[in-house]
Design a protein around this motif. Structure first.
Motif, PDB file in Angstrom:
ATOM      1  N   ALA A 119       0.826  -1.210   0.000  1.00  0.00           N
ATOM      2  CA  ALA A 119       0.000   0.000   0.000  1.00  0.00           C
ATOM      3  C   ALA A 119       0.862   1.263   0.000  1.00  0.00           C
ATOM      4  CB  ALA A 119      -0.928  -0.005   1.210  1.00  0.00           C
ATOM      5  N   LEU A 120       1.937   1.260   0.785  1.00  0.00           N
ATOM      6  CA  LEU A 120       2.830   2.424   0.825  1.00  0.00           C
ATOM      7  C   LEU A 120       3.532   2.629  -0.513  1.00  0.00           C
ATOM      8  CD1 LEU A 120       4.375   2.036   4.377  1.00  0.00           C
ATOM      9  CD2 LEU A 120       2.910   3.895   3.585  1.00  0.00           C
ATOM     10  N   ARG A 121       3.971   1.558  -1.147  1.00  0.00           N
ATOM     11  CA  ARG A 121       4.641   1.672  -2.453  1.00  0.00           C
ATOM     12  C   ARG A 121       3.681   2.187  -3.517  1.00  0.00           C
ATOM     13  NH1 ARG A 121       9.971   1.950  -1.753  1.00  0.00           N
ATOM     14  NH2 ARG A 121      10.636   0.278  -0.403  1.00  0.00           N
ATOM     15  N   LEU A 122       2.449   1.675  -3.503  1.00  0.00           N
ATOM     16  CA  LEU A 122       1.478   2.169  -4.480  1.00  0.00           C
ATOM     17  C   LEU A 122       1.143   3.637  -4.230  1.00  0.00           C
ATOM     18  CD1 LEU A 122      -0.917  -0.892  -4.826  1.00  0.00           C
ATOM     19  CD2 LEU A 122       0.775  -0.062  -6.478  1.00  0.00           C
ATOM     20  N   GLY A 123       1.026   4.013  -2.968  1.00  0.00           N
ATOM     21  CA  GLY A 123       0.802   5.421  -2.637  1.00  0.00           C
ATOM     22  C   GLY A 123       1.961   6.294  -3.076  1.00  0.00           C
ATOM     23  N   GLN A 124       3.167   5.802  -2.882  1.00  0.00           N
ATOM     24  CA  GLN A 124       4.346   6.543  -3.316  1.00  0.00           C
ATOM     25  C   GLN A 124       4.353   6.722  -4.825  1.00  0.00           C
ATOM     26  OE1 GLN A 124       8.016   4.483  -2.512  1.00  0.00           O
ATOM     27  NE2 GLN A 124       9.208   6.369  -2.536  1.00  0.00           N
ATOM     28  N   ALA A 125       4.012   5.682  -5.562  1.00  0.00           N
ATOM     29  CA  ALA A 125       3.982   5.772  -7.019  1.00  0.00           C
ATOM     30  C   ALA A 125       2.882   6.721  -7.487  1.00  0.00           C
ATOM     31  CB  ALA A 125       3.781   4.391  -7.628  1.00  0.00           C
ATOM     32  N   ILE A 126       1.732   6.659  -6.855  1.00  0.00           N
ATOM     33  CA  ILE A 126       0.612   7.526  -7.250  1.00  0.00           C
ATOM     34  C   ILE A 126       0.938   8.984  -6.949  1.00  0.00           C
ATOM     35  CG2 ILE A 126      -1.768   8.135  -6.655  1.00  0.00           C
ATOM     36  CD1 ILE A 126      -2.253   5.069  -6.351  1.00  0.00           C
ATOM     37  N   PHE A 127       1.445   9.272  -5.752  1.00  0.00           N
ATOM     38  CA  PHE A 127       1.766  10.656  -5.398  1.00  0.00           C
ATOM     39  C   PHE A 127       2.921  11.201  -6.244  1.00  0.00           C
ATOM     40  CE2 PHE A 127      -0.176   9.658  -1.105  1.00  0.00           C
ATOM     41  CZ  PHE A 127      -1.347  10.345  -1.378  1.00  0.00           C
ATOM     42  N   ALA A 169       8.515  -0.894  -9.210  1.00  0.00           N
ATOM     43  CA  ALA A 169       9.237  -2.170  -9.196  1.00  0.00           C
ATOM     44  C   ALA A 169       9.129  -2.836  -7.824  1.00  0.00           C
ATOM     45  CB  ALA A 169      10.700  -1.949  -9.571  1.00  0.00           C
ATOM     46  N   LEU A 170       9.298  -2.056  -6.767  1.00  0.00           N
ATOM     47  CA  LEU A 170       9.188  -2.638  -5.435  1.00  0.00           C
ATOM     48  C   LEU A 170       7.747  -2.972  -5.076  1.00  0.00           C
ATOM     49  CD1 LEU A 170      11.893  -0.632  -3.511  1.00  0.00           C
ATOM     50  CD2 LEU A 170      11.990  -2.968  -4.345  1.00  0.00           C
ATOM     51  N   ALA A 171       6.779  -2.257  -5.659  1.00  0.00           N
ATOM     52  CA  ALA A 171       5.371  -2.621  -5.461  1.00  0.00           C
ATOM     53  C   ALA A 171       5.090  -3.974  -6.106  1.00  0.00           C
ATOM     54  CB  ALA A 171       4.451  -1.549  -6.037  1.00  0.00           C
ATOM     55  N   LEU A 172       5.693  -4.241  -7.261  1.00  0.00           N
ATOM     56  CA  LEU A 172       5.528  -5.550  -7.889  1.00  0.00           C
ATOM     57  C   LEU A 172       6.136  -6.652  -7.023  1.00  0.00           C
ATOM     58  CD1 LEU A 172       6.221  -4.730 -11.644  1.00  0.00           C
ATOM     59  CD2 LEU A 172       4.047  -5.372 -10.602  1.00  0.00           C
ATOM     60  N   VAL A 173       7.287  -6.399  -6.440  1.00  0.00           N
ATOM     61  CA  VAL A 173       7.916  -7.382  -5.550  1.00  0.00           C
ATOM     62  C   VAL A 173       7.031  -7.620  -4.327  1.00  0.00           C
ATOM     63  CG1 VAL A 173       9.894  -7.788  -4.024  1.00  0.00           C
ATOM     64  CG2 VAL A 173      10.250  -6.882  -6.323  1.00  0.00           C
ATOM     65  N   ASP A 174       6.490  -6.545  -3.761  1.00  0.00           N
ATOM     66  CA  ASP A 174       5.607  -6.691  -2.606  1.00  0.00           C
ATOM     67  C   ASP A 174       4.326  -7.437  -2.975  1.00  0.00           C
ATOM     68  OD1 ASP A 174       7.262  -5.485  -0.745  1.00  0.00           O
ATOM     69  OD2 ASP A 174       6.494  -3.476  -1.161  1.00  0.00           O
ATOM     70  N   ALA A 175       3.766  -7.141  -4.141  1.00  0.00           N
ATOM     71  CA  ALA A 175       2.559  -7.841  -4.579  1.00  0.00           C
ATOM     72  C   ALA A 175       2.833  -9.329  -4.767  1.00  0.00           C
ATOM     73  CB  ALA A 175       2.037  -7.231  -5.881  1.00  0.00           C
ATOM     74  N   TYR A 176       3.968  -9.630  -5.344  1.00  0.00           N
ATOM     75  CA  TYR A 176       4.359 -11.036  -5.505  1.00  0.00           C
ATOM     76  C   TYR A 176       4.463 -11.720  -4.146  1.00  0.00           C
ATOM     77  CZ  TYR A 176       7.331 -15.048  -6.616  1.00  0.00           C
ATOM     78  OH  TYR A 176       7.839 -16.313  -6.726  1.00  0.00           O
ATOM     79  N   ALA A 177       5.078 -11.044  -3.196  1.00  0.00           N
ATOM     80  CA  ALA A 177       5.264 -11.628  -1.869  1.00  0.00           C
ATOM     81  C   ALA A 177       3.943 -11.765  -1.122  1.00  0.00           C
ATOM     82  CB  ALA A 177       6.238 -10.789  -1.057  1.00  0.00           C
ATOM     83  N   SER A 192       6.553  11.094   2.264  1.00  0.00           N
ATOM     84  CA  SER A 192       6.086  10.570   3.545  1.00  0.00           C
ATOM     85  C   SER A 192       5.602   9.127   3.464  1.00  0.00           C
ATOM     86  CB  SER A 192       4.975  11.461   4.111  1.00  0.00           C
ATOM     87  OG  SER A 192       3.838  11.375   3.273  1.00  0.00           O
ATOM     88  N   SER A 193       5.355   8.626   2.254  1.00  0.00           N
ATOM     89  CA  SER A 193       4.869   7.255   2.131  1.00  0.00           C
ATOM     90  C   SER A 193       5.989   6.252   1.839  1.00  0.00           C
ATOM     91  CB  SER A 193       3.799   7.169   1.033  1.00  0.00           C
ATOM     92  OG  SER A 193       4.338   7.498  -0.220  1.00  0.00           O
ATOM     93  N   VAL A 194       7.231   6.647   2.056  1.00  0.00           N
ATOM     94  CA  VAL A 194       8.342   5.707   1.904  1.00  0.00           C
ATOM     95  C   VAL A 194       8.301   4.745   3.092  1.00  0.00           C
ATOM     96  CG1 VAL A 194      10.854   5.451   1.870  1.00  0.00           C
ATOM     97  CG2 VAL A 194       9.769   7.340   0.651  1.00  0.00           C
ATOM     98  N   PRO A 195       8.256   3.425   2.827  1.00  0.00           N
ATOM     99  CA  PRO A 195       8.202   2.474   3.963  1.00  0.00           C
ATOM    100  C   PRO A 195       9.493   2.449   4.744  1.00  0.00           C
ATOM    101  CG  PRO A 195       7.802   1.331   1.871  1.00  0.00           C
ATOM    102  CD  PRO A 195       8.114   2.756   1.574  1.00  0.00           C
TER     103      PRO A 195
END
Length: 139
Positions: free
Chosen positions: A15-23, A59-67, A136-139
């Motif tokens: 969620a944080l990675r997707l928020g970071q990408a969107i913002f 890219a890290l959101a894809l890794v998190d989604a995979y995990a 601010s949304s960096v994990p």
């Protein structure tokens, strides 16, 4: 072993990675609505940094989604170190870009420059605000 909320491979991190990408995308779009953003170095810096943050966070959101969906994430110390250093560096870069954009926009508004009408300055302010949200949304 319990996982820390926001750790890589958790749904919070996704969620944080997707928020970071969107913002970050929103920040770049707000800045790019007007063609004259390249007149100021701080605005070019923001676009450049957000151009780096978007693919990194996707890219890290894809890794998190995979995990998250496959319930497995190989923990390799070297890979984790690269992610930590990359997040650290991009975090400092995005904070400095957001601060410089906000300060230049505020200066342009108070000087009443003809190059920054109210509608354009409000776009620059929105770009800086979304850049702060991306930072601010960096994990």
């Amino acid at each position: 072993m319990e996982q820390v909320p926001g750790a890589m491979g958790t749904s919070a991190a996704l969620a944080l990675r997707l928020g970071q990408a969107i913002f970050s995308s929103a920040s770049m779009l707000f800045m790019s609505f007007h063609v004259q953003f390249y007149s100021y170095t701080a605005f070019c810096y923001l676009v450049t940094v957000m151009g780096l943050v978007i693919p990194w966070s996707m890219a890290l959101a894809l890794v998190d989604a995979y995990a998250v969906f496959l319930k497995s994430l190989p923990r390799r110390p070297k890979v984790m170190m690269i992610v930590i250093v990359g997040d650290w560096a991009l975090s400092f870069l995005s904070l400095s870009a957001a601060c410089s954009t906000a300060s230049v926009t505020e200066l342009l508004m108070h000087v009443n420059q003809p190059n920054c009408p109210a509608k354009l300055c409000s776009r620059y302010q929105m770009s800086a605000a979304t850049a702060f949200l991306a930072w601010s949304s960096v994990p």
